[in-house]
Design a protein around this motif. Structure first.
Motif, mmCIF file in Angstrom:
data_model
loop_
_atom_site.group_PDB
_atom_site.id
_atom_site.type_symbol
_atom_site.label_atom_id
_atom_site.label_comp_id
_atom_site.label_asym_id
_atom_site.label_seq_id
_atom_site.Cartn_x
_atom_site.Cartn_y
_atom_site.Cartn_z
ATOM 1 N N UNK A 168 0.825 -1.213 0.000
ATOM 2 C CA UNK A 168 0.000 0.000 0.000
ATOM 3 C C UNK A 168 0.857 1.260 0.000
ATOM 4 N N UNK A 169 0.232 2.384 -0.292
ATOM 5 C CA UNK A 169 0.898 3.685 -0.226
ATOM 6 C C UNK A 169 0.749 4.209 1.190
ATOM 7 N N UNK A 170 1.677 3.822 2.053
ATOM 8 C CA UNK A 170 1.673 4.251 3.459
ATOM 9 C C UNK A 170 3.036 4.850 3.788
ATOM 10 N N UNK A 171 3.147 5.412 4.969
ATOM 11 C CA UNK A 171 4.419 5.986 5.417
ATOM 12 C C UNK A 171 5.273 4.856 5.992
ATOM 13 N N UNK A 172 6.119 4.275 5.159
ATOM 14 C CA UNK A 172 6.981 3.184 5.597
ATOM 15 C C UNK A 172 8.089 3.711 6.497
ATOM 16 N N UNK A 173 8.414 2.936 7.522
ATOM 17 C CA UNK A 173 9.485 3.315 8.436
ATOM 18 C C UNK A 173 9.880 2.098 9.247
ATOM 19 N N UNK A 174 11.026 2.192 9.910
ATOM 20 C CA UNK A 174 11.454 1.095 10.777
ATOM 21 C C UNK A 174 10.425 0.840 11.870
ATOM 22 N N UNK A 175 9.839 1.900 12.380
ATOM 23 C CA UNK A 175 8.878 1.716 13.472
ATOM 24 C C UNK A 175 7.556 1.135 12.971
ATOM 25 N N UNK A 176 7.148 1.442 11.730
ATOM 26 C CA UNK A 176 5.945 0.818 11.184
ATOM 27 C C UNK A 176 6.149 -0.691 11.082
ATOM 28 N N UNK A 177 7.292 -1.107 10.566
ATOM 29 C CA UNK A 177 7.557 -2.542 10.474
ATOM 30 C C UNK A 177 7.716 -3.157 11.854
ATOM 31 N N UNK A 178 8.225 -2.395 12.821
ATOM 32 C CA UNK A 178 8.267 -2.885 14.187
ATOM 33 C C UNK A 178 6.864 -3.141 14.729
ATOM 34 N N UNK A 179 5.930 -2.269 14.384
ATOM 35 C CA UNK A 179 4.536 -2.488 14.783
ATOM 36 C C UNK A 179 3.963 -3.729 14.107
ATOM 37 N N UNK A 180 4.393 -3.977 12.856
ATOM 38 C CA UNK A 180 3.969 -5.194 12.176
ATOM 39 C C UNK A 180 4.407 -6.423 12.960
ATOM 40 N N UNK A 181 5.662 -6.419 13.413
ATOM 41 C CA UNK A 181 6.174 -7.556 14.191
ATOM 42 C C UNK A 181 5.415 -7.677 15.507
ATOM 43 N N UNK A 182 5.237 -6.551 16.198
ATOM 44 C CA UNK A 182 4.515 -6.581 17.487
ATOM 45 C C UNK A 182 3.113 -7.152 17.323
ATOM 46 N N UNK A 183 2.400 -6.671 16.313
ATOM 47 C CA UNK A 183 1.027 -7.124 16.114
ATOM 48 C C UNK A 183 0.978 -8.587 15.683
ATOM 49 N N UNK A 184 1.997 -9.009 14.940
ATOM 50 C CA UNK A 184 2.069 -10.429 14.573
ATOM 51 C C UNK A 184 2.254 -11.286 15.825
ATOM 52 N N UNK A 185 3.131 -10.851 16.731
ATOM 53 C CA UNK A 185 3.324 -11.603 17.979
ATOM 54 C C UNK A 185 2.027 -11.672 18.766
ATOM 55 N N UNK A 186 1.303 -10.558 18.805
ATOM 56 C CA UNK A 186 0.024 -10.558 19.515
ATOM 57 C C UNK A 186 -0.953 -11.537 18.866
ATOM 58 N N UNK A 187 -0.998 -11.534 17.529
ATOM 59 C CA UNK A 187 -1.932 -12.404 16.812
ATOM 60 C C UNK A 187 -1.608 -13.876 17.050
ATOM 61 N N UNK A 188 -0.321 -14.206 17.193
ATOM 62 C CA UNK A 188 0.083 -15.602 17.419
ATOM 63 C C UNK A 188 0.287 -15.914 18.901
ATOM 64 N N UNK A 189 -0.012 -14.957 19.763
ATOM 65 C CA UNK A 189 0.104 -15.132 21.216
ATOM 66 C C UNK A 189 1.530 -15.534 21.619
ATOM 67 N N UNK A 190 2.477 -14.827 21.045
ATOM 68 C CA UNK A 190 3.886 -15.032 21.357
ATOM 69 C C UNK A 190 4.338 -13.913 22.287
ATOM 70 N N UNK A 191 4.742 -14.270 23.482
ATOM 71 C CA UNK A 191 5.124 -13.256 24.453
ATOM 72 C C UNK A 191 6.510 -12.689 24.183
ATOM 73 N N UNK A 192 7.453 -13.579 23.858
ATOM 74 C CA UNK A 192 8.844 -13.163 23.747
ATOM 75 C C UNK A 192 9.522 -14.017 22.676
#
Length: 311
Positions: free
Chosen positions: A97-121
């Motif tokens: 998509x046409x979004x504001x890409x950044x290291x922190x946006x991709x970090x949020x992608x990882x965080x939300x993926x961990x939440x979706x898979x119930x991975x704590x650490x």
């Protein structure tokens, strides 16, 4: 959903032991491909079967790459943990998509993926730009980071958007006509091959399949947004870690990296003073793919001694 047996990987991916004294014979590994629906679009995910240890590894590729760039490492890493490889938003087969890409946006992608898979650490691996994302994630979410492996990471020292070259690139990237023309000139097999030639020390490692893997995503309609993101917002692509990074960390560098030379180990050691480091000789910017046996040996030893407590 589709399943890739270990036989679907190249021979280098299926070999069991880079060294008999540090690794055991790798069992057959099944890698399942799925698409996770994130708020910004679909994300391609490769994952191995759940590991009984409960340990988990997340692999983040570099700029312009994709999950396949980890194909030679996943079978070895799966001996100790469940392995997840993500196509970052805007790359590989993930949506663009046409979004504001950044290291922190991709970090949020990882965080939300961990939440979706119930991975704590989890232990985060990041190559090149993925290393920047992994380092930023480890700073922003230390409670979610069990360990960190940075492979020829980008993001330090910072580039300033005031540089003349960056101002020119930013102007071109934000002008729709210039953006489309420059991307049309950039997104070709010849340019992709030239980029890989700069990234690899051994030219024999640059196979037609590897070139095609890097060219295919360039043909997607939205690729121009993610591939030009660094030029549009250069300030968003260096590590911002005022609180430091405290997770057990391994820095892996190709001794012949021409894109990000090994001298950059010094500022990363200053950023993460406790980090261990390994320089792999006669290897370019992509040691996980160019010299996978040495890479797998180094990271498995580190994880077993410092993260998984299997030493």
């Amino acid at each position: 959903m589709s399943a890739l047996l270990v036989d679907d990987f190249p021979a280098e991916a299926t070999t069991g032991t880079p060294s008999a004294d540090a690794t055991e014979e790798t069992a057959t590994v099944v890698v399942t491909e799925t698409f996770w629906h994130w708020r910004h679009g679909r994300i391609r995910v490769w994952e191995t079967d759940p590991h009984p240890s409960g340990q988990a590894i997340v692999l983040l590729h570099g700029y312009g790459a994709m999950v396949e760039h980890w194909r030679k490492n996943i079978p070895v890493l799966a001996a100790d943990a469940t392995v997840y490889a993500l196509d970052l938003l805007g790359f590989g087969k993930s949506d663009m998509p046409d979004v504001h890409y950044s290291a922190r946006l991709w970090g949020e992608q990882v965080r939300d993926f961990l939440d979706a898979r119930r991975l704590e650490k989890v232990t985060i691996f990041g190559h090149s730009m993925g290393g920047l994302v992994a380092a930023q994630f480890a700073h922003d979410y230390p409670e979610r980071t069990a360990g960190l492996v940075l492979v020829d990471p980008s993001g330090y020292p910072p580039r300033t958007p005031s540089d003349a070259l960056f101002r020119i690139l930013r102007f071109a990237a934000e002008n729709p006509l210039l953006r489309d023309v420059s991307y049309w000139l950039f997104a070709t097999p010849d340019i992709a091959r030239q980029g890989l030639t700069s990234a690899y020390f051994n030219p024999e490692a640059i196979t037609p399949d590897l070139v095609e893997a890097f060219v295919a995503p360039l043909r997607q309609p939205g690729a121009k947004y993610s591939y030009l993101a660094v030029a549009r917002h250069p300030d968003d692509f260096f590590v911002k870690a005022p609180n430091g990074i405290h997770a057990p960390t391994l820095l892996v560098w190709g001794g012949r990296d021409r894109l990000l030379p090994p001298r950059l180990l010094k500022p990363f050691r200053e950023l993460i003073p406790h980090a261990e480091s390994v320089v792999i000789p006669d290897t370019g910017h992509c040691p996980q793919d160019e010299t996978p046996a040495a890479f797998n040996l180094a990271v498995q030893r580190f994880l077993r001694m410092n993260v998984f407590d299997l030493g």
